[in-house]
Design an enzyme around this catalytic site. Structure first.
Site, mmCIF file in Angstrom:
data_model
loop_
_atom_site.group_PDB
_atom_site.id
_atom_site.type_symbol
_atom_site.label_atom_id
_atom_site.label_comp_id
_atom_site.label_asym_id
_atom_site.label_seq_id
_atom_site.Cartn_x
_atom_site.Cartn_y
_atom_site.Cartn_z
ATOM 1 N N GLY A 1 0.795 -1.289 -0.130
ATOM 2 C CA GLY A 1 0.168 0.013 0.073
ATOM 3 C C GLY A 1 0.931 1.473 0.154
ATOM 4 N N THR A 2 1.776 1.321 0.665
ATOM 5 C CA THR A 2 2.724 2.201 0.954
ATOM 6 C C THR A 2 3.317 2.866 -0.369
ATOM 7 O OG1 THR A 2 3.364 1.876 3.141
ATOM 8 C CG2 THR A 2 4.625 3.498 2.086
ATOM 9 N N ASN B 1 -8.605 3.459 8.010
ATOM 10 C CA ASN B 1 -8.263 2.157 8.591
ATOM 11 C C ASN B 1 -8.300 2.179 10.170
ATOM 12 O OD1 ASN B 1 -6.003 4.459 7.954
ATOM 13 N ND2 ASN B 1 -4.868 2.919 9.365
ATOM 14 N N HIS C 1 -1.425 -8.024 2.313
ATOM 15 C CA HIS C 1 -1.845 -8.514 3.753
ATOM 16 C C HIS C 1 -2.858 -8.043 4.623
ATOM 17 C CE1 HIS C 1 0.432 -5.047 6.425
ATOM 18 N NE2 HIS C 1 0.478 -4.900 4.986
ATOM 19 N N THR D 1 12.393 -6.831 -10.425
ATOM 20 C CA THR D 1 12.098 -8.085 -10.753
ATOM 21 C C THR D 1 10.557 -8.230 -10.119
ATOM 22 O OG1 THR D 1 14.449 -8.808 -11.146
ATOM 23 C CG2 THR D 1 12.539 -10.684 -10.617
ATOM 24 N N CYS E 1 1.544 1.559 11.681
ATOM 25 C CA CYS E 1 2.564 1.979 11.161
ATOM 26 C C CYS E 1 3.128 3.242 11.991
ATOM 27 C CB CYS E 1 2.256 2.684 9.771
ATOM 28 S SG CYS E 1 1.544 1.414 8.588
HETATM 29 C C1 LIG Z 1 -5.274 2.733 4.656
HETATM 30 C C2 LIG Z 1 -3.581 2.055 4.542
HETATM 31 N N1 LIG Z 1 -2.981 2.461 3.647
HETATM 32 C C3 LIG Z 1 -1.779 2.177 3.688
HETATM 33 C C4 LIG Z 1 -1.215 1.155 4.332
HETATM 34 C C5 LIG Z 1 0.296 0.657 3.919
HETATM 35 O O1 LIG Z 1 0.069 -0.356 3.388
HETATM 36 P P1 LIG Z 1 1.474 -1.542 3.518
HETATM 37 O O2 LIG Z 1 1.653 -1.861 4.880
HETATM 38 O O3 LIG Z 1 1.013 -2.579 2.389
HETATM 39 O O4 LIG Z 1 2.597 -0.726 2.790
HETATM 40 C C6 LIG Z 1 -2.192 0.663 5.210
HETATM 41 C C7 LIG Z 1 -1.357 -0.097 6.359
HETATM 42 O O5 LIG Z 1 -1.650 -0.098 7.474
HETATM 43 C C8 LIG Z 1 -3.448 1.395 5.416
HETATM 44 O O6 LIG Z 1 -4.085 0.773 6.530
#
Ligand SMILES: Cc1ncc(COP(=O)(O)O)c(C=O)c1O
Length: 390
Positions: A69-70, A156, A206, A242, A330
């Site tokens: 996601g990041t 989230n 995940h 890759t 995070c």
């Molecule tokens: C809304 C949201 N965006 C982005 C992320 C980041 O995703 P990743 O852990 O796959 O980098 C998260 C993870 O907590 C999330 O909840």
């Protein structure tokens, strides 16, 4: 047995997904190699792309695999911003909201600090809902300056769901691309990319029973973006490196299960959530259900404990074998009140008293019973400690 109620941080990998992941890891070959070993792995990757596209209701060519996601958020925000500025240097406004995940907030703040971006935040009410009438007025008056809009599909921490179609309808009238972080939403609400009107959408494996370290950015065919990672030119030149075919296959499998079982799982989790919310009301009057009036995901329950510390609650519940959280994982280890709650108009003290319980495919009523058995004692201890430290 531990009770795991932190599925918005990460979900346990589904057993069938793990098995498929391990099996695929045994394949030898780089998907970009021309020999048959490489092409065998390429086929696995392309089948995963096809399957994921089906789950997302988009075209296979719109799926770019990333590390999560990041990375997807960074690629969408910086990539679309630079593309739009290349086309018209006057477009430097990025519209977002204070309730976004740091995966979105931080690249936007970086663009503000290093790339002359001007940030405009959509106001958020006490229940975490966006003021879309502000957005409509802002676009009416300033559309020629706007590079892009990035607003999450679902939050989230609080689970608040945004009407993404309403956002894209406003933006698309002026040809402004909209990116959404759908990491929390995908697999929990219907997320048809085709119908959404979005330019780009971030997702991560995940959070829905897949492995850590694989995600995707869905980019509409009409959207151009500048790459932020340069190298071998993989993923249509937009994300060099890759490709991780085994993880992509496992991701596609987890997504397929989540989408196929979405309606029944939503109903099941909503039932568990309802039990928790109703019973929590009888525990202590200081415990409030955050975002009570908003439309929220069925798997996220957020409480605020007036006069108490979420960190203490987390610690005490952990001692009883129950894993919960205070907010985004995070920010774990950073002793700061949630920026999401601050953006929703809570004071720093109020924002420190939060507790997030998030359900997943393995969650059951008995997990909630265990939590409800431990919660009263943990709340009493937390409130007493709060009083004695005043
Ligand atoms: C809304 C949201 N965006 C982005 C992320 C980041 O995703 P990743 O852990 O796959 O980098 C998260 C993870 O907590 C999330 O909840």
């Amino acid at each position: 047995m531990r009770v795991y109620l932190d599925n918005a941080a990460t979900t346990p990998i589904r057993p069938e997904v793990l098995e498929c992941y391990i099996d695929t890891l045994k394949l030898i070959g780089n998907p970009s190699s021309v020999h048959s070993s490489g092409q065998q792995v390429r086929q696995v990757l392309e089948e995963a792309r096809e399957s994921l596209a089906k789950s997302l209701d988009c075209d296979r060519s719109e799926v770019l695999f990333t590390s999560g996601g990041t990375e997807s958020d960074n690629l969408a925000i910086k990539g679309i911003y630079w593309q739009r500025r290349d086309e018209d240097a006057n477009r430097n406004v990025v519209i977002s909201a204070g309730t976004e995940h740091h995966g979105v907030i931080d690249p936007i703040e970086w663009l503000e600090a290093h790339e002359v971006a001007e940030v405009q935040l959509v106001p958020v009410n006490f229940d975490g809902e966006l003021d879309l009438s502000w957005l409509a007025k802002y676009l009416e008056e300033n559309h020629s300056k706007v590079a892009l809009i990035s607003l999450m599909w679902a939050n989230n921490e609080t689970g608040v769901v945004t009407d993404i179609k309403a956002v894209t309808t406003l933006a698309n009238a002026f040809g402004i691309p909209v990116h959404t972080d759908a990491v929390a939403a995908f697999g929990h609400v219907q997320t048809s990319f085709k119908e959404s009107g979005l330019a780009a959408m971030s997702i991560s494996a995940h959070k829905l029973g897949g492995p850590v370290g694989i995600g995707a950015l869905i980019v509409s065919r009409a959207t151009k973006l500048v790459s932020i990672i340069h190298g071998g030119g993989q993923e249509r030149g937009m994300r060099s490196g890759t490709m991780n075919a085994p993880a992509a296959k496992a991701f596609a499998m987890a997504a397929e299960i989540a989408v196929r079982t979405l309606d029944e799982e939503r109903a099941r989790l909503a039932g568990i959530k309802n039990t928790l919310v109703e019973k929590a009301k009888t525990i202590n009057s200081s415990l409030g259900h955050t975002a009570e009036k908003a439309d929220t995901l069925p798997n996220i329950v957020h409480f605020t404990l007036a006069g108490g510390s979420g960190d203490s609650l987390l610690f005490l519940l952990d001692q009883d074998g129950i894993s919960v959280s205070t907010g985004s994982a995070c920010q774990a280890g950073v002793n700061r009140p949630s920026h999401v709650l601050i953006a929703m108009g809570r004071t720093e003290d109020e924002a420190k008293g939060c507790l997030r319980i998030t359900l997943g495919h393995e969650s059951t009523e008995s997990d909630i019973e265990a939590l409800l058995a431990s919660l009263p004692k943990a709340i009493d201890a937390t409130l007493k400690a709060g009083l004695s430290s005043q």
